[in-house]
Design a protein around this motif. Structure first.
Motif, PDB file in Angstrom:
ATOM      1  N   ARG A 219       0.823  -1.210   0.000  1.00  0.00           N
ATOM      2  CA  ARG A 219       0.000   0.000   0.000  1.00  0.00           C
ATOM      3  C   ARG A 219       0.858   1.261   0.000  1.00  0.00           C
ATOM      4  NH1 ARG A 219      -3.551  -2.072  -2.348  1.00  0.00           N
ATOM      5  NH2 ARG A 219      -4.553  -0.021  -2.185  1.00  0.00           N
ATOM      6  N   GLU A 220       2.155   1.122   0.208  1.00  0.00           N
ATOM      7  CA  GLU A 220       3.058   2.255   0.202  1.00  0.00           C
ATOM      8  C   GLU A 220       4.215   1.958  -0.747  1.00  0.00           C
ATOM      9  OE1 GLU A 220       2.530   5.053   1.702  1.00  0.00           O
ATOM     10  OE2 GLU A 220       0.802   4.456   2.903  1.00  0.00           O
ATOM     11  N   ALA A 221       4.829   3.008  -1.269  1.00  0.00           N
ATOM     12  CA  ALA A 221       5.958   2.824  -2.182  1.00  0.00           C
ATOM     13  C   ALA A 221       7.216   2.492  -1.399  1.00  0.00           C
ATOM     14  CB  ALA A 221       6.187   4.087  -3.013  1.00  0.00           C
ATOM     15  N   ASP A 222       8.033   1.616  -1.935  1.00  0.00           N
ATOM     16  CA  ASP A 222       9.332   1.299  -1.359  1.00  0.00           C
ATOM     17  C   ASP A 222      10.374   2.075  -2.156  1.00  0.00           C
ATOM     18  OD1 ASP A 222      11.742   0.282  -0.576  1.00  0.00           O
ATOM     19  OD2 ASP A 222      11.121  -1.808  -0.638  1.00  0.00           O
ATOM     20  N   PRO A 223      11.063   3.037  -1.539  1.00  0.00           N
ATOM     21  CA  PRO A 223      12.015   3.851  -2.300  1.00  0.00           C
ATOM     22  C   PRO A 223      13.172   3.072  -2.864  1.00  0.00           C
ATOM     23  CG  PRO A 223      12.239   4.233   0.067  1.00  0.00           C
ATOM     24  CD  PRO A 223      10.999   3.408  -0.134  1.00  0.00           C
ATOM     25  N   ARG A 224      13.398   1.836  -2.372  1.00  0.00           N
ATOM     26  CA  ARG A 224      14.515   1.034  -2.876  1.00  0.00           C
ATOM     27  C   ARG A 224      14.099   0.088  -3.984  1.00  0.00           C
ATOM     28  NH1 ARG A 224      16.296  -1.634   2.593  1.00  0.00           N
ATOM     29  NH2 ARG A 224      14.048  -1.959   2.557  1.00  0.00           N
ATOM     30  N   SER A 225      12.817   0.095  -4.364  1.00  0.00           N
ATOM     31  CA  SER A 225      12.359  -0.851  -5.382  1.00  0.00           C
ATOM     32  C   SER A 225      12.854  -0.438  -6.755  1.00  0.00           C
ATOM     33  CB  SER A 225      10.826  -0.935  -5.387  1.00  0.00           C
ATOM     34  OG  SER A 225      10.260   0.274  -5.826  1.00  0.00           O
ATOM     35  N   GLU A 226      12.879  -1.390  -7.674  1.00  0.00           N
ATOM     36  CA  GLU A 226      13.359  -1.110  -9.016  1.00  0.00           C
ATOM     37  C   GLU A 226      12.468  -0.129  -9.758  1.00  0.00           C
ATOM     38  OE1 GLU A 226      13.320  -5.176 -10.363  1.00  0.00           O
ATOM     39  OE2 GLU A 226      15.477  -5.122 -10.609  1.00  0.00           O
ATOM     40  N   ARG A 227      11.173  -0.244  -9.554  1.00  0.00           N
ATOM     41  CA  ARG A 227      10.228   0.575 -10.295  1.00  0.00           C
ATOM     42  C   ARG A 227       9.252   1.201  -9.301  1.00  0.00           C
ATOM     43  NH1 ARG A 227      13.658  -0.996 -13.041  1.00  0.00           N
ATOM     44  NH2 ARG A 227      13.605  -1.822 -15.154  1.00  0.00           N
ATOM     45  N   GLY A 228       9.498   2.434  -8.910  1.00  0.00           N
ATOM     46  CA  GLY A 228       8.649   3.072  -7.914  1.00  0.00           C
ATOM     47  C   GLY A 228       7.439   3.730  -8.532  1.00  0.00           C
TER      48      GLY A 228
ATOM     49  N   PRO B  55       1.565  -7.909 -11.987  1.00  0.00           N
ATOM     50  CA  PRO B  55       0.379  -7.239 -11.455  1.00  0.00           C
ATOM     51  C   PRO B  55       0.630  -5.868 -10.843  1.00  0.00           C
ATOM     52  CG  PRO B  55       0.273  -9.562 -10.935  1.00  0.00           C
ATOM     53  CD  PRO B  55       1.635  -9.321 -11.531  1.00  0.00           C
ATOM     54  N   ASP B  56       1.802  -5.621 -10.283  1.00  0.00           N
ATOM     55  CA  ASP B  56       2.151  -4.289  -9.780  1.00  0.00           C
ATOM     56  C   ASP B  56       3.556  -3.963 -10.249  1.00  0.00           C
ATOM     57  OD1 ASP B  56       2.741  -1.968  -8.430  1.00  0.00           O
ATOM     58  OD2 ASP B  56       1.980  -2.638  -6.493  1.00  0.00           O
ATOM     59  N   LEU B  57       3.681  -2.909 -11.049  1.00  0.00           N
ATOM     60  CA  LEU B  57       4.987  -2.559 -11.601  1.00  0.00           C
ATOM     61  C   LEU B  57       5.968  -2.086 -10.538  1.00  0.00           C
ATOM     62  CD1 LEU B  57       3.964  -0.691 -14.895  1.00  0.00           C
ATOM     63  CD2 LEU B  57       4.791  -3.036 -14.634  1.00  0.00           C
ATOM     64  N   ALA B  58       5.488  -1.777  -9.353  1.00  0.00           N
ATOM     65  CA  ALA B  58       6.381  -1.355  -8.274  1.00  0.00           C
ATOM     66  C   ALA B  58       6.934  -2.535  -7.489  1.00  0.00           C
ATOM     67  CB  ALA B  58       5.654  -0.405  -7.333  1.00  0.00           C
ATOM     68  N   ALA B  59       6.591  -3.749  -7.887  1.00  0.00           N
ATOM     69  CA  ALA B  59       7.146  -4.930  -7.220  1.00  0.00           C
ATOM     70  C   ALA B  59       8.551  -5.159  -7.749  1.00  0.00           C
ATOM     71  CB  ALA B  59       6.258  -6.150  -7.478  1.00  0.00           C
ATOM     72  N   GLY B  60       9.507  -4.574  -7.073  1.00  0.00           N
ATOM     73  CA  GLY B  60      10.901  -4.672  -7.507  1.00  0.00           C
ATOM     74  C   GLY B  60      11.711  -5.545  -6.581  1.00  0.00           C
ATOM     75  N   CYS B  61      13.013  -5.332  -6.576  1.00  0.00           N
ATOM     76  CA  CYS B  61      13.917  -6.107  -5.722  1.00  0.00           C
ATOM     77  C   CYS B  61      15.057  -5.189  -5.323  1.00  0.00           C
ATOM     78  CB  CYS B  61      14.440  -7.329  -6.465  1.00  0.00           C
ATOM     79  SG  CYS B  61      15.776  -8.205  -5.609  1.00  0.00           S
ATOM     80  N   SER B  62      15.201  -4.937  -4.037  1.00  0.00           N
ATOM     81  CA  SER B  62      16.248  -4.015  -3.594  1.00  0.00           C
ATOM     82  C   SER B  62      17.633  -4.537  -3.952  1.00  0.00           C
ATOM     83  CB  SER B  62      16.136  -3.768  -2.089  1.00  0.00           C
ATOM     84  OG  SER B  62      16.233  -4.977  -1.362  1.00  0.00           O
ATOM     85  N   MET B  63      17.828  -5.863  -3.920  1.00  0.00           N
ATOM     86  CA  MET B  63      19.124  -6.413  -4.299  1.00  0.00           C
ATOM     87  C   MET B  63      19.424  -6.142  -5.769  1.00  0.00           C
ATOM     88  SD  MET B  63      20.463 -10.308  -4.744  1.00  0.00           S
ATOM     89  CE  MET B  63      20.053 -10.924  -3.119  1.00  0.00           C
ATOM     90  N   ALA B  64      18.471  -6.443  -6.639  1.00  0.00           N
ATOM     91  CA  ALA B  64      18.685  -6.221  -8.075  1.00  0.00           C
ATOM     92  C   ALA B  64      18.964  -4.757  -8.363  1.00  0.00           C
ATOM     93  CB  ALA B  64      17.469  -6.700  -8.856  1.00  0.00           C
ATOM     94  N   ASP B  65      18.359  -3.866  -7.582  1.00  0.00           N
ATOM     95  CA  ASP B  65      18.529  -2.439  -7.798  1.00  0.00           C
ATOM     96  C   ASP B  65      19.885  -1.935  -7.324  1.00  0.00           C
ATOM     97  OD1 ASP B  65      17.274  -0.162  -8.872  1.00  0.00           O
ATOM     98  OD2 ASP B  65      16.913   0.624  -6.858  1.00  0.00           O
TER      99      ASP B  65
END
Length: 392
Positions: free
Chosen positions: A21-30, A123-133
């Motif tokens: 429900r909130e953005a993760d600033p470390r995700s690949e696609r915020g 399903p959600d473009l903000a589902a990233g990976c902090s490691m990959a980033d």
């Protein structure tokens, strides 16, 4: 017979920002998904997801990573780790839509391995990976320049973990390297040392170090850590020339939080407990554990465990909870290694409202959130993946 006991964990402030429900600033696609999501309180969400999936029939194939929420995993046609799921997608060429309930790099890998006629959807473009980033294409190119200036680039073979972006996989392919998973990292390193004298391991320093030292008998002195935020990676040319393993300064935010204190605490609380951790954990945690292995290894180890055995698992909490519930009927006590919540916050962005929105959009003929890797990147990323597939 015992019943599953609640895991002894308390939420941290970060976990309470949860879960999707909130953005993760470390995700690949915020970024947020376009369109209106159903309300999480909608009592018909499960029925809506089921109905949309039935409308799509064989045109859709839903992949669920082990770290997904239970509310999402129930709709997966197959479950597994990232590479297994990408291969499962490639084995279903008749499916028009591949809905990947995971994170961005996983959907990229599925797009690389599937046909052009198939659309991979996240399903959600903000589902990233902090490691990959933690490893960008620009940073890795600069690192290669540093290795070139040190006079060792021609001796270095890149090995990139599956948990990396398509750009990093393509870099690896261009420079004669291969991809690895946590299951085959040792084989990948053995192959790389047959090609060159040194390895640049991206982007998880812990998996690289644990494989080199624990599995291959190297010393910690054989490893140096390249920090992309420091000039020349924070290393001298002499340090680079002396090293066998050049480890990128990246880590998993979930597995990196487990500590030796966590291991000592659980041993004190549960006499006779077996400590089983993922190789993305820190080296000192892996050294203190009884067993170490990939997500699939963890699942198989618990399947084979004797009735009445006790286990503390160092990996993502959604999976640990699911395993604890599943094996309670066999009198196996399974607890989370840490006392605080350790969800993968970006993985948890894939929730039931996002899945319902995705499936209903596809059923209505609207393609949403497609993940596409450009042809040039795909060409070299696929080359690196194919080298991995060819490993003995």
């Amino acid at each position: 017979m015992t019943t599953a006991q609640p895991l002894d964990v308390q939420p941290t402030p970060l976990a309470l920002l949860l879960l999707g429900r909130e953005a993760d600033p470390r995700s690949e696609r915020g970024v947020e998904c376009p369109g209106d999501l159903p309300s999480p309180s909608d009592p018909d969400l499960v029925a809506r997801a089921r109905a949309a999936k039935e409308r799509l029939g064989d045109r859709v194939f839903v992949l669920g990573h082990h770290y997904q929420r239970d509310e999402v995993i129930q709709f997966a046609d197959v479950t597994g780790d990232s590479f297994k799921l990408a291969r499962d997608a490639a084995a279903r060429p008749e499916a028009e839509y591949i809905v990947f309930c995971g994170v961005h790099f996983m959907a990229e890998s599925a797009d690389i391995l599937t046909t052009d006629a198939q659309a991979v959807v996240l399903p959600d473009l903000a589902a990233g990976c902090s490691m990959a980033d933690m490893a960008t294409a620009e940073q890795v190119a600069e690192c290669w320049d540093v290795l070139t200036d040190a006079g060792i680039a021609d001796q270095v073979v890149p090995v990139s973990y599956m948990n990396s972006s398509a750009d990093i996989k393509a870099f690896t392919g261009r420079h004669g390297g291969t991809i690895c998973t946590s299951s085959n990292a040792k084989r990948a390193l053995e192959w790389a040392f047959e090609q060159g004298e040194k390895i640049l391991f991206l982007p998880d320093q812990h998996l690289g170090r644990n494989t080199a030292v624990r599995d291959m008998g190297m010393s910690l002195e054989d490893c140096v850590v390249y920090n992309p935020h420091k000039p020349n990676g924070g290393l001298t040319a002499e340090q680079l020339r002396d090293a066998r393993m050049i480890l990128w300064r990246g880590h998993c935010s979930v597995h990196g939080r487990f500590s030796v204190e966590s291991v000592e605490d659980v041993r004190a609380r549960i006499p006779g407990v077996n400590v089983l951790v993922h190789p993305e954990c820190k080296h000192e945690v892996v050294a203190a554990a009884d067993y170490v292995g990939s997500t699939e290894y963890i699942i198989k180890a618990l399947e084979a465990a004797p009735r009445g055995s006790k286990w503390a698992i160092g990996t993502e909490l959604n999976l640990v909870r699911r395993l604890a519930n599943h094996f309670a009927a066999e009198d196996k006590e399974i607890v989370f290694l840490d006392k605080t919540v350790c969800f993968c916050s970006t993985m948890n962005r894939i929730d039931l409202p996002h899945l319902v929105w995705t499936l209903e959009s596809l059923a209505d003929g609207k393609l949403v959130n497609r993940i596409e890797v450009d042809p040039e990147t795909e060409k070299f990323a696929k080359l690196a993946l194919e080298r991995m597939l060819a490993l003995p």
